[in-house]
Design an enzyme around this catalytic site. Structure first.
Site, PDB file in Angstrom:
ATOM      1  N   LEU A 147      33.502  63.039  41.780  1.00 38.96           N
ATOM      2  CA  LEU A 147      33.135  61.629  41.773  1.00 38.96           C
ATOM      3  C   LEU A 147      31.624  61.550  41.615  1.00 38.96           C
ATOM      4  O   LEU A 147      30.891  62.382  42.154  1.00 38.96           O
ATOM      5  CB  LEU A 147      33.544  60.938  43.079  1.00 38.96           C
ATOM      6  CG  LEU A 147      35.031  60.745  43.358  1.00 38.96           C
ATOM      7  CD1 LEU A 147      35.224  60.080  44.722  1.00 38.96           C
ATOM      8  CD2 LEU A 147      35.699  59.914  42.272  1.00 38.96           C
ATOM      9  N   ASP A 148      31.164  60.541  40.892  1.00 34.69           N
ATOM     10  CA  ASP A 148      29.733  60.317  40.802  1.00 34.69           C
ATOM     11  C   ASP A 148      29.144  60.140  42.197  1.00 34.69           C
ATOM     12  O   ASP A 148      29.809  59.650  43.113  1.00 34.69           O
ATOM     13  CB  ASP A 148      29.430  59.050  39.991  1.00 34.69           C
ATOM     14  CG  ASP A 148      29.661  59.233  38.503  1.00 34.69           C
ATOM     15  OD1 ASP A 148      29.775  60.389  38.064  1.00 34.69           O
ATOM     16  OD2 ASP A 148      29.730  58.214  37.796  1.00 34.69           O
ATOM     17  N   ARG A 149      27.879  60.485  42.335  1.00 33.50           N
ATOM     18  CA  ARG A 149      27.186  60.296  43.610  1.00 33.50           C
ATOM     19  C   ARG A 149      27.254  58.833  44.057  1.00 33.50           C
ATOM     20  O   ARG A 149      27.399  58.543  45.252  1.00 33.50           O
ATOM     21  CB  ARG A 149      25.725  60.730  43.463  1.00 33.50           C
ATOM     22  CG  ARG A 149      24.870  60.514  44.696  1.00 33.50           C
ATOM     23  CD  ARG A 149      23.466  61.074  44.504  1.00 33.50           C
ATOM     24  NE  ARG A 149      22.632  60.801  45.669  1.00 33.50           N
ATOM     25  CZ  ARG A 149      21.831  59.742  45.790  1.00 33.50           C
ATOM     26  NH1 ARG A 149      21.754  58.858  44.795  1.00 33.50           N
ATOM     27  NH2 ARG A 149      21.101  59.562  46.873  1.00 33.50           N
TER      28      ARG A 149
END
Length: 306
Positions: A147-149
Site C-alpha cells: 500500500l502507498d505510504r
C-alpha cells in the site's frame, strides 16, 4: 578471512547475516577498477563514520557465504560484502499498526496513514514491515502486496519464506478482489457507478504519475456510497494496480481525493505533518486462500473523515 574471490558473483544467498532488529543486512558489490588494497581501506573511505574494525572483529562483515571479512582481507573486485549499519533517525509516525488476523502463516494488519509498507529511501524503521517484525519477533515477515505510504487499510504479510510466492502471486495474477473507500469531491453531473480506463505512466525519480493518450493500462470501477455536501464517499474496485491509479482516476474526473498532496497539483509537505491524511482506505481484500482453498475476506476497522 576472505582473500580473493572469482566465483562469489555466481550464487548470492539472500541471508548470510541474520536480520537484526527487524532489518536485513546491507549488501554491496565491490566495484572493479578501485585502487583500494584492502577491504577495510575501501569501507573506511566510503563510510568513514563507521567502526569497521570492531564490526569485522564481531563477525558482522561477511561475504555471500557468511564467511568473515577481516581487517587483513584484500580488496576483491566483484565480490559481495554484507554488513549492518544503523539507519538514520526518522520522524516517528504517531499512529499504531493494528493486527486484524494472525494464523495459518499469514498476518493481516490495518495500516495507518503515513506509514510506508517496506523499507525504502528515507523510510526504513518507520515502515509496516519493520514495525511488525519487531512486534511479533518474526524476521521473515514479508508483505504479500503493498500500500502507498499515504493510504491506510488492509495489508497482508506472510510469516515464512515458503509462503511468500503463493500469496504474492495471488496479487500479481489479479486473483484478489480489492475494495477501497475514498472521500473526494462531488459533482452531481457525474453518473455512478462508472468504469474509468486510462493509460498511466510514471517516470523513475518523478514523484507523480501521469495519464497519456493511448491503449489503457489501468481500470477502476467507482461506486457512489453517499453524498456529503460538496464531497462524497466512494467505493473503488481497481482491476489493475498502476502507481497512484485511484488518486489519478478520481482527479481526472474533477473530484480529487481529500487530502491528496499529489493530484491534481503536487504540494510538498513536511515529514512531521500528520494533520491532513489522504482520505483513501483499503477497505477490504477477498480471495481464495492458495494453501487451504478457503474463501478469505479481511476488512479494515478504520474510518475516513466525512
Amino acid at each position: 578471512m576472505v582473500a580473493a574471490c572469482v566465483w562469489c558473483a555466481l550464487t548470492v544467498p539472500s541471508e548470510p547475516l541474520p536480520y537484526r532488529d527487524g532489518l536485513a543486512p546491507l549488501r554491496i558489490r565491490l566495484p572493479h577498477g578501485d585502487a583500494a588494497a584492502s577491504l577495510i581501506e575501501f569501507l573506511v573511505r566510503e563510510h568513514p563514520d563507521d567502526d569497521w574494525a570492531s564490526s569485522m572483529e564481531a563477525g558482522e562483515v561477511v561475504d555471500e557465504k557468511g564467511r568473515r571479512w577481516g581487517v587483513e582481507s584484500r580488496y576483491a573486485a566483484g565480490c559481495f560484502v554484507y554488513f549492518y549499519r544503523e539507519p538514520a533517525p526518522e520522524v516517528r509516525v504517531p499512529f499504531e499498526l493494528d493486527v486484524l488476523f494472525d494464523d495459518d502463516g499469514i498476518v493481516v494488519v490495518d495500516k495507518p496513514h503515513f506509514l510506508a509498507t517496506i523499507p525504502r529511501g528515507m523510510h526504513v524503521t518507520e515502515t509496516a514491515t519493520v514495525r511488525l517484525r519487531r512486534l511479533l519477533d518474526c524476521p521473515d515477515l514479508t508483505p504479500a502486496h503493498r500500500l502507498d505510504r499515504a493510504t491506510a487499510g488492509v495489508l497482508i504479510f506472510t510469516r515464512t519464506k515458503e509462503l511468500r510466492r503463493p500469496y504474492q502471486e495471488l496479487f500479481s495474477s489479479r486473483q484478489v478482489t480489492k475494495e477501497y473507500e475514498a472521500v473526494a469531491g462531488y459533482d452531481p453531473s457525474l453518473e455512478f457507478p462508472r468504469v474509468v480506463r486510462s493509460r498511466i505512466l510514471k517516470d523513475h525519480g518523478v514523484m507523480v504519475a501521469r495519464e497519456e493518450p493511448g491503449e489503457p493500462n489501468s481500470e477502476t470501477r467507482i461506486e457512489l456510497i453517499e453524498t456529503l455536501g460538496d464531497d462524497a464517499r466512494y467505493r473503488l474496485f481497481p482491476h489493475t494496480g498502476r502507481t497512484h491509479q485511484l488518486r489519478i482516476h478520481l482527479s481526472s474526473l474533477g473530484i480529487p481525493i481529500k487530502g491528496d498532496p499529489y493530484y491534481p497539483v503536487y504540494t510538498r509537505t513536511p515529514a512531521d505533518d500528520f494533520g491532513n491524511p489522504l482520505q483513501l482506505l483499503a477497505r477490504a481484500v477477498e480471495f481464495d486462500d492458495p494453501i487451504t482453498g478457503a474463501r478469505r475476506r479481511f476488512e479494515s476497522r478504520r474510518s475516513l473523515a466525512g
